[in-house]
Design an enzyme around this catalytic site. Structure first.
Site, PDB file in Angstrom:
ATOM      1  N   HIS A 266      -1.174   8.401  -0.607  1.00  0.00           N
ATOM      2  CA  HIS A 266      -0.062   7.742  -1.305  1.00  0.00           C
ATOM      3  C   HIS A 266       0.918   8.746  -1.932  1.00  0.00           C
ATOM      4  CE1 HIS A 266      -2.533   4.373  -0.589  1.00  0.00           C
ATOM      5  NE2 HIS A 266      -3.258   4.404  -1.689  1.00  0.00           N
TER       6      HIS A 266
ATOM      7  N   ASP B  57      -8.496   9.998  -2.465  1.00  0.00           N
ATOM      8  CA  ASP B  57      -8.179   8.577  -2.603  1.00  0.00           C
ATOM      9  C   ASP B  57      -6.684   8.341  -2.809  1.00  0.00           C
ATOM     10  OD1 ASP B  57      -9.023   5.791  -2.965  1.00  0.00           O
ATOM     11  OD2 ASP B  57      -8.424   6.047  -5.061  1.00  0.00           O
TER      12      ASP B  57
ATOM     13  N   LYS C  47      -7.420   7.553 -13.207  1.00  0.00           N
ATOM     14  CA  LYS C  47      -7.888   6.219 -13.575  1.00  0.00           C
ATOM     15  C   LYS C  47      -8.210   6.199 -15.063  1.00  0.00           C
ATOM     16  CE  LYS C  47      -9.318   4.876  -9.014  1.00  0.00           C
ATOM     17  NZ  LYS C  47      -8.157   4.053  -8.651  1.00  0.00           N
TER      18      LYS C  47
ATOM     19  N   HIS D  33      -0.402   1.668   2.037  1.00  0.00           N
ATOM     20  CA  HIS D  33       0.305   0.514   1.469  1.00  0.00           C
ATOM     21  C   HIS D  33       1.429   0.928   0.521  1.00  0.00           C
ATOM     22  CE1 HIS D  33      -2.346   0.928  -2.059  1.00  0.00           C
ATOM     23  NE2 HIS D  33      -1.538   0.127  -2.705  1.00  0.00           N
TER      24      HIS D  33
ATOM     25  N   GLU E 270      -3.177   4.899 -13.677  1.00  0.00           N
ATOM     26  CA  GLU E 270      -3.822   3.583 -13.594  1.00  0.00           C
ATOM     27  C   GLU E 270      -4.666   3.351 -14.842  1.00  0.00           C
ATOM     28  OE1 GLU E 270      -4.824   2.352  -9.284  1.00  0.00           O
ATOM     29  OE2 GLU E 270      -5.798   4.282  -9.598  1.00  0.00           O
TER      30      GLU E 270
ATOM     31  N   ARG F 247     -19.184 -10.155  11.241  1.00  0.00           N
ATOM     32  CA  ARG F 247     -20.565 -10.310  11.678  1.00  0.00           C
ATOM     33  C   ARG F 247     -21.156 -11.676  11.327  1.00  0.00           C
ATOM     34  NH1 ARG F 247     -24.465  -5.526  10.225  1.00  0.00           N
ATOM     35  NH2 ARG F 247     -22.412  -4.841   9.642  1.00  0.00           N
TER      36      ARG F 247
HETATM   37  C1  BG6 Z   1      -5.844   2.466  -3.282  1.00  0.00           C
HETATM   38  C2  BG6 Z   1      -6.889   3.332  -3.922  1.00  0.00           C
HETATM   39  O1  BG6 Z   1      -5.499   2.975  -2.035  1.00  0.00           O
HETATM   40  O2  BG6 Z   1      -4.696   2.402  -4.114  1.00  0.00           O
HETATM   41  C3  BG6 Z   1      -7.242   2.799  -5.288  1.00  0.00           C
HETATM   42  O3  BG6 Z   1      -8.045   3.372  -3.096  1.00  0.00           O
HETATM   43  C4  BG6 Z   1      -6.005   2.636  -6.131  1.00  0.00           C
HETATM   44  O4  BG6 Z   1      -8.183   3.653  -5.924  1.00  0.00           O
HETATM   45  C5  BG6 Z   1      -4.942   1.841  -5.400  1.00  0.00           C
HETATM   46  O5  BG6 Z   1      -6.368   1.943  -7.322  1.00  0.00           O
HETATM   47  C6  BG6 Z   1      -3.637   1.823  -6.157  1.00  0.00           C
HETATM   48  O6  BG6 Z   1      -2.734   0.948  -5.548  1.00  0.00           O
HETATM   49  P1  BG6 Z   1      -1.650   0.167  -6.382  1.00  0.00           P
HETATM   50  O7  BG6 Z   1      -0.875  -0.587  -5.356  1.00  0.00           O
HETATM   51  O8  BG6 Z   1      -2.370  -0.704  -7.348  1.00  0.00           O
HETATM   52  O9  BG6 Z   1      -0.829   1.214  -7.096  1.00  0.00           O
END
Ligand code: BG6
Length: 477
Positions: A234, A229, A325, A172, A210, A45
């Site tokens: 994942h 999340d 976390k 990812h 984490e 934007r």
């Molecule tokens: C993200 C989440 O998709 O993955 C985050 O939204 C998380 O909350 C992250 O911290 C973890 O990814 P990685 O690659 O650091 O293990």
């Protein structure tokens, strides 16, 4: 190098683009994988000139690319490939200009690094303005919906304008080197697969721990929680790669068909098999409630679950998952614990333990197989468990230094047109179909997450989830 492409990044001034997408593209340019004829077009934007956009990308690269990979000449070359279009995703502004810059005769990719509420609007304008050709690819990010209904609506909105073969849904985790390695370990070795079933596997543990909290992301996170999340996407993907049947070929639909079958075979989770937690303040940092800026939040920053997969291979082998976390360490691993041998010929049982195969995803990627041997010495036949430990970095040396990060690899896969490491629409929907009743259940029961001290391995009750079954979590070190 990959084919010449035009990549348009919607949301090019946003956090994900600055942290991951643009630095990732720079690193692929540095590695020589991107040809000089390729173009990256930022779209957002803000009113920016090309020069202003390039300066902001240079700043992002300075911030997020490791110093050893910063190279002034390469950076200048990369910036020359960039341009910018100010665009209104839900209006008319900018679309004609975008049409003028996107070439019809190269690989076209459109990265939707924007809120999911804009997916439909952007997809519609890309086709209405004749920008996206019949082979164009679109890339979308999580969160792909927040429940089955919203995921279905997003899939339907995209499907109005693009075929499934054009849609790249990013998770990812699938781009991580070691996650792909799961498939290599399972399907390129004869050793493990014959034992990979409930007859020989006692249980499986998947841990994604984490140390970070939800700093700065409280607004998003408080509406999501660890289940939406991390687990729905994942961890579900990790579970699928561990549990799926061998695909007939390493081919996008063959792999995704097998993953889908695992998700569909998941049993509903019983309430007593779920433990949710919320981190307290500590170590000089605020607790979850402060980070989320919501005193009454019932959102979980930790979750542990016990799952069953109802199929021939896995009936009777529980899968324990946990993620959270502000835990003691950043550590992701999968541990397969095998059953004890059916009969022991030895009298000494003091050191007796089951075989465990641990696949470490991060950090220090590697594998560790715990085996029983004779304790050396004159003390007779005494048994002891030792690790056969392999760090991939040690085993492969320099080869690992240059490994592209998840985003780099996945973006290059989009350009190559390889969907293997992307989620198909039906997979995402199946994952939500399993997730929805779990979340709905604790909401209906009005359950609150249990507080846990930061820097620990999570709430006490998560230990009970295992102890009850005479098992224990592996330690988070
Ligand atoms: C993200 C989440 O998709 O993955 C985050 O939204 C998380 O909350 C992250 O911290 C973890 O990814 P990685 O690659 O650091 O293990």
């Amino acid at each position: 190098p990959v084919e010449v492409f035009d990549l348009v990044i919607f949301g090019a001034t946003g956090d994900l683009a600055r942290r991951k997408i643009l630095p990732g593209l720079y690193l692929r340019w540095l590695a020589g994988q991107i040809l000089p004829e390729a173009r990256v077009i930022g779209a957002a934007r803000a009113e920016l000139s090309d020069a202003e956009f390039r300066a902001s990308v240079a700043a992002a690269i300075a911030e997020y690319v490791p110093p050893a990979r910063q190279d002034a000449a390469a950076l200048a070359g990369f910036l020359d490939r960039l341009s910018y279009v100010a665009i209104d995703a839900t209006g008319d502004k900018g679309w004609a200009q975008l049409r003028a810059v996107v070439r019809p005769d190269v690989v076209q990719a459109f990265y939707f690094s924007v809120a999911p509420t804009l997916f439909g609007a952007i997809a519609g304008r890309l086709t209405a303005h004749g920008i996206a050709g019949p082979e164009a690819r679109i890339v979308v990010e999580k969160p792909f919906g927040r429940d089955l209904a919203s995921a279905r609506a997003l899939n339907a909105a995209l499907a109005q304008h693009f075929a499934e073969s054009q849609i790249y849904r990013i998770d990812h985790y699938l781009g991580k080197e070691t996650v792909q390695n799961l498939m290599a370990v399972r399907f390129a070795n004869i050793l493990f697969e014959p034992l990979w079933n409930s007859q020989y596997v006692d249980h499986v543990q998947i841990t994604v721990a984490e140390t970070v909290g939800v700093e700065g992301r409280g607004v998003y996170y408080d509406k999501a929680g660890a289940m939406r999340d991390m687990v729905q996407n994942h961890i579900m993907q990790l579970l699928c790669l561990i549990a799926m049947e061998p695909p007939y070929h390493f081919d996008p639909d063959a792999v995704r068909d097998e993953k889908l079958k695992v998700i569909r075979a998941l049993d509903p989770v019983r309430p007593e098999d779920i433990v949710r937690g919320q981190y307290l303040a500590g170590g000089g940092k605020g607790g979850y409630l402060e980070d989320a800026d919501n005193r009454n939040s019932r959102t979980e920053s930790y979750i542990a679950l016990k799952l069953h997969i109802s199929n021939w291979r896995w009936k009777g082998t529980p899968f324990y998952l946990r993620t959270g976390k502000r835990l003691r360490a950043r550590e992701s691993e999968i541990a397969i614990t095998f059953r004890e041998p059916p009969h022991s010929i030895f009298d000494d049982h003091s050191g007796w333990r089951e075989n465990v195969l641990v696949i470490r995803l991060q950090p220090d990627e590697g594998m560790n197989l715990k085996v029983m041997i004779k304790e050396p010495g004159p003390g007779g036949m005494r048994l002891v468990q030792v690790p056969l430990d392999m760090s991939f970095a040690e085993a492969l040396g320099e080869a690992l230094d240059d490994v592209p990060d998840a985003y780099e690899r996945l973006i290059m896969d989009v350009i190559r047109g390889n969907q293997t490491l992307f989620m198909r629409g039906d997979e995402v929907e199946a994952a939500w179909a399993w997730t929805d009743p779990v979340i709905g259940g604790w909401e209906a029961r009005g359950e609150k997450p249990q507080p846990y001290e930061p820097g620990t391995s999570g709430p006490e009750d998560a230990l009970m989830l295992m102890h009850r079954d005479n098992r224990r979590w592996r330690e988070i070190r």
